[in-house]
Design a protein around this motif. Structure first.
Motif, PDB file in Angstrom:
ATOM      1  N   ASP A  40       0.853  -1.265   0.096  1.00 59.83           N
ATOM      2  CA  ASP A  40       0.066   0.032  -0.124  1.00 59.83           C
ATOM      3  C   ASP A  40       0.786   1.122   0.208  1.00 59.83           C
ATOM      4  O   ASP A  40       1.894   1.246   0.494  1.00 59.83           O
ATOM      5  CB  ASP A  40      -0.896  -0.034   1.313  1.00 59.83           C
ATOM      6  N   SER A  81      -4.064  -4.231   7.832  1.00 54.65           N
ATOM      7  CA  SER A  81      -4.203  -3.538   6.461  1.00 54.65           C
ATOM      8  C   SER A  81      -5.656  -3.297   6.598  1.00 54.65           C
ATOM      9  O   SER A  81      -6.615  -3.506   7.339  1.00 54.65           O
ATOM     10  CB  SER A  81      -4.216  -4.778   5.552  1.00 54.65           C
ATOM     11  N   ALA A  84     -10.680  -6.005   2.971  1.00 52.00           N
ATOM     12  CA  ALA A  84     -10.640  -6.360   1.563  1.00 52.00           C
ATOM     13  C   ALA A  84     -11.734  -5.790   0.953  1.00 52.00           C
ATOM     14  O   ALA A  84     -12.995  -5.766   1.555  1.00 52.00           O
ATOM     15  CB  ALA A  84     -10.642  -8.038   1.480  1.00 52.00           C
ATOM     16  N   SER A  85     -11.707  -5.900  -0.214  1.00 53.35           N
ATOM     17  CA  SER A  85     -13.112  -5.333  -1.025  1.00 53.35           C
ATOM     18  C   SER A  85     -13.947  -6.573  -0.986  1.00 53.35           C
ATOM     19  O   SER A  85     -13.830  -7.676  -0.629  1.00 53.35           O
ATOM     20  CB  SER A  85     -12.631  -4.950  -2.329  1.00 53.35           C
ATOM     21  N   GLU A  88     -13.162  -9.576  -3.305  1.00 51.89           N
ATOM     22  CA  GLU A  88     -11.835 -10.159  -2.888  1.00 51.89           C
ATOM     23  C   GLU A  88     -12.617 -11.141  -1.590  1.00 51.89           C
ATOM     24  O   GLU A  88     -12.409 -12.175  -1.834  1.00 51.89           O
ATOM     25  CB  GLU A  88     -10.900  -9.176  -2.240  1.00 51.89           C
ATOM     26  N   SER A 410      -7.742  -7.173   3.837  1.00 47.72           N
ATOM     27  CA  SER A 410      -7.024  -7.157   2.487  1.00 47.72           C
ATOM     28  C   SER A 410      -5.318  -7.970   2.718  1.00 47.72           C
ATOM     29  O   SER A 410      -4.980  -7.985   3.663  1.00 47.72           O
ATOM     30  CB  SER A 410      -6.522  -5.661   1.962  1.00 47.72           C
ATOM     31  N   LYS A 412      -2.887  -6.747   0.984  1.00 48.39           N
ATOM     32  CA  LYS A 412      -1.911  -6.039   0.863  1.00 48.39           C
ATOM     33  C   LYS A 412      -1.090  -5.557   2.089  1.00 48.39           C
ATOM     34  O   LYS A 412      -1.801  -5.373   3.073  1.00 48.39           O
ATOM     35  CB  LYS A 412      -2.567  -4.713   0.381  1.00 48.39           C
ATOM     36  N   ARG A 432      -2.910  -9.211   8.169  1.00 48.53           N
ATOM     37  CA  ARG A 432      -3.560  -8.954   6.716  1.00 48.53           C
ATOM     38  C   ARG A 432      -3.928 -10.424   6.495  1.00 48.53           C
ATOM     39  O   ARG A 432      -3.677 -11.436   7.228  1.00 48.53           O
ATOM     40  CB  ARG A 432      -2.339  -8.547   5.752  1.00 48.53           C
TER      41      ARG A 432
END
Length: 584
Positions: A40, A81, A84-85, A88, A410, A412, A432
């Motif tokens: 990120d 993190s 997540a979307s 995802e 996420s 990431k 994460r």
């Protein structure tokens, strides 16, 4: 490979190479299959700041998970993190619960739901009767591989019957049988292991291949799978790290000494199967009233052992010395002792947590004990207690983990949690979601769903036969120099070539009449952009980014472009990206 097809592949690489130079969506030939190099761009935070708490869905177990995981972040000064979307999360929960990516329709239905409890609704749906067959198929695959291995029942030397093992597990998961009942049945099973035979008992396949050399393998695998401890090396000496001693290995081994796998044949044909029976055990001294076994210590001293079970708190249960089955069925008693022990609840919780989060509370998940303390001991202990209180209901355990905050994060990195990297030997803090590759079976099922080939599948037996044939090819292409079983896509040349040019990919990217691509291309009233979006969502469970849209537009640009061929190249490239084969 023909020269024409080599040119076709080369042309595709040239035409679409630039389309996927965008991080995790890069083609699988461009970077290793699993990479945590996705970061990120956020600036270094001035101070540790926890994100807003996620909904606990009014489930106390989920709330406790979130509290303990967040406490770990604070203790280690780790910045988690971002969530997540929705795309995802929807994709990963489908892969973990039913073993495949969501279809376009399933993904769209989830995204179009704006209710605050949509995640709980989806998890409950995946665990409902609507998905009962797929749920059972996925967990049957997972536990068949755990119990008898990927090659169990697949070669002439194996006495396990794979269809028999699968039938038992499929029916057990289909009925949501409690795990304590399954464990008891597997450990104590007797009967014939081949479906259709008199006295058939599919659970007998677990021990069918493990009774050689006086049941040494049965002893070690039962300890790993149902107790979460590795005791293999203690057959020769005290464990150098954990608290298990050599005498404990042979005391547990004594429980299996009444068990015999008897070879059976049908009609004189060379079709072998086994009947697992319990027989009187005379002991190595020949006296069934004092049915002892002997083992040798490193100093050459010969010692004697009888069936004794040592629980996690040190409590010992002795069965006595008799080897007569009518006095005591040793394996039946072992099943009861393991199910009622302090080992099993935490062992299964740890294994299931590892399945969903990529790492268990210990590494490995089946090597627990004082020598290998869990990352979150209070959480593991509480979840074990809750699992037992829930009557070992696996669906309840799945629900708690899948709706937890760490599972929703996420994959990431950010600048505040780069230290949370188990691939470098660090203990996981679960700040994460850890990237991992699909298993071979997940890849197969996902390719079918992405291309809608699952809609024309035959019976369960036909489906398993087709998958088995593909997996044999997978094992050859995905094997190691030591001929170990390979379970994931690691980006080797044989694997990449199989994904480039394998039969399943050829069928998936065919543009012939009636094929998936032909149907997409012929969708009435759909624009090119809508068709491209559909392909992205079907393969990657997301819409294309603005950069990808611009690059794809160039692929379709020009008066003489072959639109069908361009769509075929795009679809082939999507299925060959890291983003498709990763659980992220």
């Amino acid at each position: 490979m023909s020269t024409v097809h080599q040119c076709r592949i080369a042309g595709r690489l040239v035409a679409i190479g630039a389309v996927f130079a965008l991080g995790v969506g890069s083609p699988l030939w461009a970077q290793p299959a699993v990479t945590d190099a996705v970061t990120d761009a956020a600036a270094e935070p001035a101070a540790l700041k926890m994100p807003a708490a996620v909904s606990n869905f009014d489930i106390p177990q989920v709330e406790f998970i979130n509290q303990k995981i967040r406490q770990g972040w604070r203790d280690f000064e780790i910045q988690p993190s971002e969530p997540a979307s929705e795309e995802e999360w929807c994709r990963r929960v489908h892969l973990d619960v039913i073993g495949r990516i969501p279809s376009y329709t399933e993904l769209k239905t989830f995204l179009d739901d704006y209710s605050p409890d949509k995640k709980a609704k989806l998890v409950n749906r995946l665990l409902s009767e609507e998905y009962a067959e797929e749920y059972a198929r996925n967990w049957t695959t997972i536990w068949t591989n755990l119990l008898i291995g990927r090659s169990g029942g697949a070669d002439r030397d194996s006495m396990a019957n794979r269809p028999g093992m699968q039938q038992y597990l499929r029916r057990s998961f289909g009925r949501n049988k409690s795990f304590d009942q399954m464990a008891h049945e597997l450990i104590s099973a007797s009967g014939v292991n081949k479906p259709g035979s008199a006295d058939f008992n599919g659970a007998a396949n677990y021990l069918a291949d493990k009774m050689a050399e006086d049941g040494v393998l049965a002893t070690s695998k039962t300890s790993e799978l149902f107790m979460g401890i590795r005791v293999q090396c203690t057959q020769c000496h005290d464990h150098p790290f954990n608290s298990w001693k050599q005498n404990q290995f042979w005391e547990m081994n004594a429980f299996f000494r009444q068990t015999r796998p008897l070879r059976r044949y049908e009609g004189g044909q060379d079709v072998q199967f086994i009947e697992l029976v319990d027989e009187d055990f005379a002991g190595e001294g020949g006296n069934p009233n004092d049915a002892e076994i002997y083992y040798e210590q490193r100093n050459g001293v010969l010692k004697v052992a009888y069936p004794v079970f040592t629980d996690v708190d040190g409590t010992q249960t002795e069965l006595g010395k008799s080897g007569f089955v009518e006095d005591v069925n040793r394996r039946e008693e072992l099943a009861k002792l393991i199910v009622n022990s302090g080992y099993m609840p935490q062992a299964i919780v740890n294994r299931m947590w590892g399945h969903f989060l990529g790492y268990g509370f210990t590494k490995p998940v089946d090597d627990m004990g004082p020598h290998n303390p869990p990352t979150h001991p209070e959480l593991l202990e509480r979840l074990g207690e809750e699992f037992r209180a829930a009557n070992y209901d696996l669906k309840s355990l799945i629900r708690w983990i899948a709706l937890s905050e760490p599972y929703s994060l996420s994959s990431k990195f950010n600048s505040g949690n780069k230290r949370d990297d188990p691939t470098l030997g660090e203990k996981p803090v679960f700040s994460r979601f850890y990237l991992r590759q699909m298993s071979a079976e997940q890849l197969y099922e996902s390719l079918l769903v992405a291309t809608q080939a699952h809609k024309t599948r035959g019976s369960y037996e036909e489906q398993e036969d087709a998958k088995s044939q593909w997996l044999q090819q997978f094992t050859i292409a995905f094997g190691t120099d030591e001929n170990d079983e390979a379970t994931t896509f690691n980006g080797t040349i044989p694997q990449v070539l199989m994904m480039f040019n394998g039969d399943l990919i050829k069928k998936a990217t065919s543009a012939e009449k009636g094929s998936f691509l032909e149907k997409v291309a012929a969708t009435p009233g759909a624009s090119r952009d809508q068709k491209v979006e559909y392909l992205y969502m079907a393969a990657l469970s997301r819409k294309p980014t603005s950069n990808e849209k611009r690059l794809v537009a160039k692929l379709f640009a020009g008066n003489n472009v072959d639109v069908k061929a361009a769509a075929q190249d795009l679809w082939w490239a999507l299925l060959n990206t890291n983003e498709f084969i990763l659980i992220h």
